[in-house]
Design an enzyme around this catalytic site. Structure first.
Site, PDB file in Angstrom:
ATOM      1  N   ARG A 174       0.855  -1.179   0.000  1.00 39.26           N
ATOM      2  CA  ARG A 174       0.000   0.000   0.000  1.00 39.26           C
ATOM      3  C   ARG A 174       0.897   1.237   0.000  1.00 39.26           C
ATOM      4  O   ARG A 174       2.015   1.210   0.529  1.00 39.26           O
ATOM      5  CB  ARG A 174      -0.888   0.031   1.250  1.00 39.26           C
ATOM      6  CG  ARG A 174      -2.050  -0.965   1.228  1.00 39.26           C
ATOM      7  CD  ARG A 174      -3.128  -0.561   0.235  1.00 39.26           C
ATOM      8  NE  ARG A 174      -4.281  -1.450   0.248  1.00 39.26           N
ATOM      9  CZ  ARG A 174      -4.475  -2.464  -0.603  1.00 39.26           C
ATOM     10  NH1 ARG A 174      -3.588  -2.718  -1.539  1.00 39.26           N
ATOM     11  NH2 ARG A 174      -5.566  -3.199  -0.534  1.00 39.26           N
TER      12      ARG A 174
ATOM     13  N   HIS B 263      -1.803   0.533  -9.591  1.00 34.93           N
ATOM     14  CA  HIS B 263      -2.473  -0.448  -8.721  1.00 34.93           C
ATOM     15  C   HIS B 263      -3.076  -1.595  -9.550  1.00 34.93           C
ATOM     16  O   HIS B 263      -4.290  -1.842  -9.507  1.00 34.93           O
ATOM     17  CB  HIS B 263      -3.552   0.232  -7.866  1.00 34.93           C
ATOM     18  CG  HIS B 263      -3.887  -0.546  -6.624  1.00 34.93           C
ATOM     19  ND1 HIS B 263      -4.152   0.030  -5.411  1.00 34.93           N
ATOM     20  CD2 HIS B 263      -4.002  -1.877  -6.402  1.00 34.93           C
ATOM     21  CE1 HIS B 263      -4.423  -0.898  -4.504  1.00 34.93           C
ATOM     22  NE2 HIS B 263      -4.336  -2.080  -5.099  1.00 34.93           N
TER      23      HIS B 263
HETATM   24  P1  NDP Z   1      -1.892 -11.855   4.751  1.00 34.06           P
HETATM   25  O1  NDP Z   1      -2.730 -11.357   5.874  1.00 34.06           O
HETATM   26  O2  NDP Z   1      -2.094 -13.247   4.256  1.00 34.06           O
HETATM   27  O3  NDP Z   1      -0.334 -11.742   5.136  1.00 34.06           O
HETATM   28  C1  NDP Z   1       0.204 -10.636   5.765  1.00 34.06           C
HETATM   29  C2  NDP Z   1       1.668 -10.908   6.082  1.00 34.06           C
HETATM   30  O4  NDP Z   1       2.248  -9.728   6.624  1.00 34.06           O
HETATM   31  C3  NDP Z   1       1.854 -12.016   7.122  1.00 34.06           C
HETATM   32  O5  NDP Z   1       2.997 -12.792   6.812  1.00 34.06           O
HETATM   33  C4  NDP Z   1       2.087 -11.231   8.413  1.00 34.06           C
HETATM   34  O6  NDP Z   1       2.871 -11.903   9.369  1.00 34.06           O
HETATM   35  C5  NDP Z   1       2.861 -10.046   7.873  1.00 34.06           C
HETATM   36  N1  NDP Z   1       2.762  -8.909   8.789  1.00 34.06           N
HETATM   37  C6  NDP Z   1       1.663  -8.198   9.148  1.00 34.06           C
HETATM   38  N2  NDP Z   1       1.981  -7.242  10.041  1.00 34.06           N
HETATM   39  C7  NDP Z   1       3.306  -7.362  10.255  1.00 34.06           C
HETATM   40  C8  NDP Z   1       4.218  -6.670  11.072  1.00 34.06           C
HETATM   41  N3  NDP Z   1       3.840  -5.659  11.891  1.00 34.06           N
HETATM   42  N4  NDP Z   1       5.514  -7.059  11.052  1.00 34.06           N
HETATM   43  C9  NDP Z   1       5.922  -8.075  10.270  1.00 34.06           C
HETATM   44  N5  NDP Z   1       5.100  -8.780   9.460  1.00 34.06           N
HETATM   45  C10 NDP Z   1       3.810  -8.419   9.457  1.00 34.06           C
HETATM   46  O7  NDP Z   1      -2.070 -10.797   3.569  1.00 34.06           O
HETATM   47  P2  NDP Z   1      -1.976 -11.056   1.998  1.00 34.06           P
HETATM   48  O8  NDP Z   1      -0.680 -11.704   1.716  1.00 34.06           O
HETATM   49  O9  NDP Z   1      -3.208 -11.700   1.494  1.00 34.06           O
HETATM   50  O10 NDP Z   1      -1.968  -9.529   1.449  1.00 34.06           O
HETATM   51  C11 NDP Z   1      -0.952  -8.642   1.813  1.00 34.06           C
HETATM   52  C12 NDP Z   1      -1.232  -7.244   1.281  1.00 34.06           C
HETATM   53  O11 NDP Z   1      -0.973  -7.163  -0.116  1.00 34.06           O
HETATM   54  C13 NDP Z   1      -2.669  -6.718   1.384  1.00 34.06           C
HETATM   55  O12 NDP Z   1      -2.987  -6.335   2.687  1.00 34.06           O
HETATM   56  C14 NDP Z   1      -2.629  -5.541   0.436  1.00 34.06           C
HETATM   57  O13 NDP Z   1      -2.144  -4.406   1.113  1.00 34.06           O
HETATM   58  C15 NDP Z   1      -1.588  -5.960  -0.613  1.00 34.06           C
HETATM   59  N6  NDP Z   1      -2.225  -6.248  -1.904  1.00 34.06           N
HETATM   60  C16 NDP Z   1      -1.908  -5.439  -2.979  1.00 34.06           C
HETATM   61  C17 NDP Z   1      -2.463  -5.683  -4.211  1.00 34.06           C
HETATM   62  C18 NDP Z   1      -2.083  -4.863  -5.393  1.00 34.06           C
HETATM   63  O14 NDP Z   1      -2.731  -5.011  -6.444  1.00 34.06           O
HETATM   64  N7  NDP Z   1      -1.061  -4.046  -5.324  1.00 34.06           N
HETATM   65  C19 NDP Z   1      -3.432  -6.776  -4.420  1.00 34.06           C
HETATM   66  C20 NDP Z   1      -3.671  -7.569  -3.244  1.00 34.06           C
HETATM   67  C21 NDP Z   1      -3.090  -7.292  -2.031  1.00 34.06           C
HETATM   68  P3  NDP Z   1       2.307 -13.241  10.110  1.00 34.06           P
HETATM   69  O15 NDP Z   1       2.176 -14.271   9.009  1.00 34.06           O
HETATM   70  O16 NDP Z   1       3.354 -13.588  11.058  1.00 34.06           O
HETATM   71  O17 NDP Z   1       0.984 -12.875  10.710  1.00 34.06           O
HETATM   72  C1  OXD Z   2      -6.341  -5.902  -2.809  1.00 32.07           C
HETATM   73  C2  OXD Z   2      -5.960  -4.940  -3.805  1.00 32.07           C
HETATM   74  O1  OXD Z   2      -6.128  -5.643  -1.630  1.00 32.07           O
HETATM   75  O2  OXD Z   2      -6.465  -5.044  -4.915  1.00 32.07           O
HETATM   76  O3  OXD Z   2      -6.845  -6.974  -3.174  1.00 32.07           O
HETATM   77  O4  OXD Z   2      -5.130  -4.070  -3.569  1.00 32.07           O
END
Ligand code: NDP
Ligand code: OXD
Length: 313
Positions: free
Chosen positions: A228, A276
């Site tokens: 993000r 995006h």
């Molecule tokens: P998940 O909830 O599956 O994974 C999040 C990961 O981030 C986990 O490994 C978690 O650790 C880690 N994490 C969260 N907070 C912290 C922290 N404070 N310190 C260290 N690690 C942390 O999310 P997704 O993988 O499904 O999605 C991730 C992000 O990708 C979305 O929230 C969105 O912002 C972005 N996204 C962007 C898109 C785009 O088109 N650009 C499309 C889709 C998503 P743990 O496993 O230990 O809990």
């Molecule tokens: C999502 C995105 O979070 O599209 O899925 O960014």
């Protein structure tokens, strides 16, 4: 015996097609109510909100909501203060979304790995200069976030031959991927990697994580932000590129989208902007998990991929 509730979905998104979602969900339910935020409908009939953002007139009038299902993997676009209290929220997990995020990460990593970013710059000044390519196995990629998307990205890059290190809140064991956590782990990862990919969720703990403090650990690193815009301190990136801590940036997300006219990132020679587009979710594949969550919500079961209010993701 309790009567089964008739599912009635309120849909709200400026990006996703309501027609495609309605068609995909109709194949899972014989009798489905489906309204968009612009349709006149009985608010008491609505029991599921399937939304990217909260509709402009809010969700409070839907008194019988049983679940809020995000149309994105991220949920930071849904302000908790605007959501009705006590209604479970789930994020979207979809194979098409994962596959397209992996594809984007690979494209961006290979572009940096084979110095296309450097050659694009050289080309603009008619400079024909050999830069020796490095081998993938001699190139370390760091992945911030090892959840649904980050673990798929890390694994795919490891399978391409890169040395991959990942960072997450809790340590992971992914074959061939070194796992780090905590602030020391983050600094260690940043010091060692040539390419840094961010795919964290945006929470109070991760906001501004791509900052001067982290960039101070980097040395000519290529940054790829697919998480993000709020993860990045924009002025710190400009400073880090000027000092050489960061060599170039590929940014799929921005704090304000669309990026405003005249913004310093437009036309920056070291920045590639994409609007995006990294991840694409498809109702054809994602309707199955959404349908499961509708069934779960209507029968009072916990949702799949439910967001923890405490963690914010
Ligand atoms: P998940 O909830 O599956 O994974 C999040 C990961 O981030 C986990 O490994 C978690 O650790 C880690 N994490 C969260 N907070 C912290 C922290 N404070 N310190 C260290 N690690 C942390 O999310 P997704 O993988 O499904 O999605 C991730 C992000 O990708 C979305 O929230 C969105 O912002 C972005 N996204 C962007 C898109 C785009 O088109 N650009 C499309 C889709 C998503 P743990 O496993 O230990 O809990
Ligand atoms: C999502 C995105 O979070 O599209 O899925 O960014």
């Amino acid at each position: 015996m309790t009567a089964t509730l008739r599912p009635h979905v309120l849909f709200n998104s400026e990006w996703d097609s309501s027609l495609a979602w309605k068609a995909a969900l109709t194949s899972h339910f014989a009798d489905l109510g489906f309204s968009t935020a612009d349709d006149a409908c009985d608010p008491d009939a609505v029991n599921i909100a399937l939304i990217w953002k909260v509709p402009s007139d809010g969700l409070q009038r839907f008194r019988n909501l049983k679940a809020i299902l995000s149309l994105g993997a991220g949920v930071n676009q849904l302000d908790p203060l605007e959501l009705p209290q006590g209604i479970p929220l789930a994020r979207l997990v979809d194979q098409t979304l994962t596959d397209t995020m992996v594809e984007y990460a690979k494209a961006a990593v290979f572009r940096c790995h084979r110095n296309f970013d450097v050659f694009e710059r050289h080309g603009r000044s008619e400079c024909w200069q050999y830069v020796a390519p490095k081998l993938a196995r001699d190139t370390t990629v760091g992945v911030l976030g090892l959840g649904e998307l980050g673990s798929a990205i890390a694994t795919a890059l490891q399978q391409e031959g890169f040395e991959v290190h990942g960072w997450s809140r809790t340590l992971k064991s992914l074959p061939g991927v070194s796992s780090h956590s905590g602030s020391n782990g983050l600094n260690e990862l940043a010091r060692g990697c040539r390419i840094l990919v961010n795919v964290l969720p945006l929470t109070p703990q991760t906001e501004g994580i791509l900052s001067r403090t982290l960039f101070a650990e980097c040395n000519g690193t290529r940054l790829i932000n697919m998480g993000r815009g709020g993860h990045l301190v924009e002025a710190d990136l400009l400073e880090a590129m000027a000092s050489g801590h960061i060599d170039s940036a590929t940014l799929d997300v921005a704090a304000v989208e669309p990026l405003p006219p005249g913004h310093a990132f437009w036309n920056h020679p070291r920045i590639l902007l994409t609007p995006h587009v990294a991840g694409l979710s498809s109702p054809t594949t994602a309707a199955a998990v959404v349908a499961s969550n509708i069934r779960r919500a209507l029968s009072g079961e916990p949702l799949l991929h439910q967001v923890s209010a405490a963690r914010g993701y």
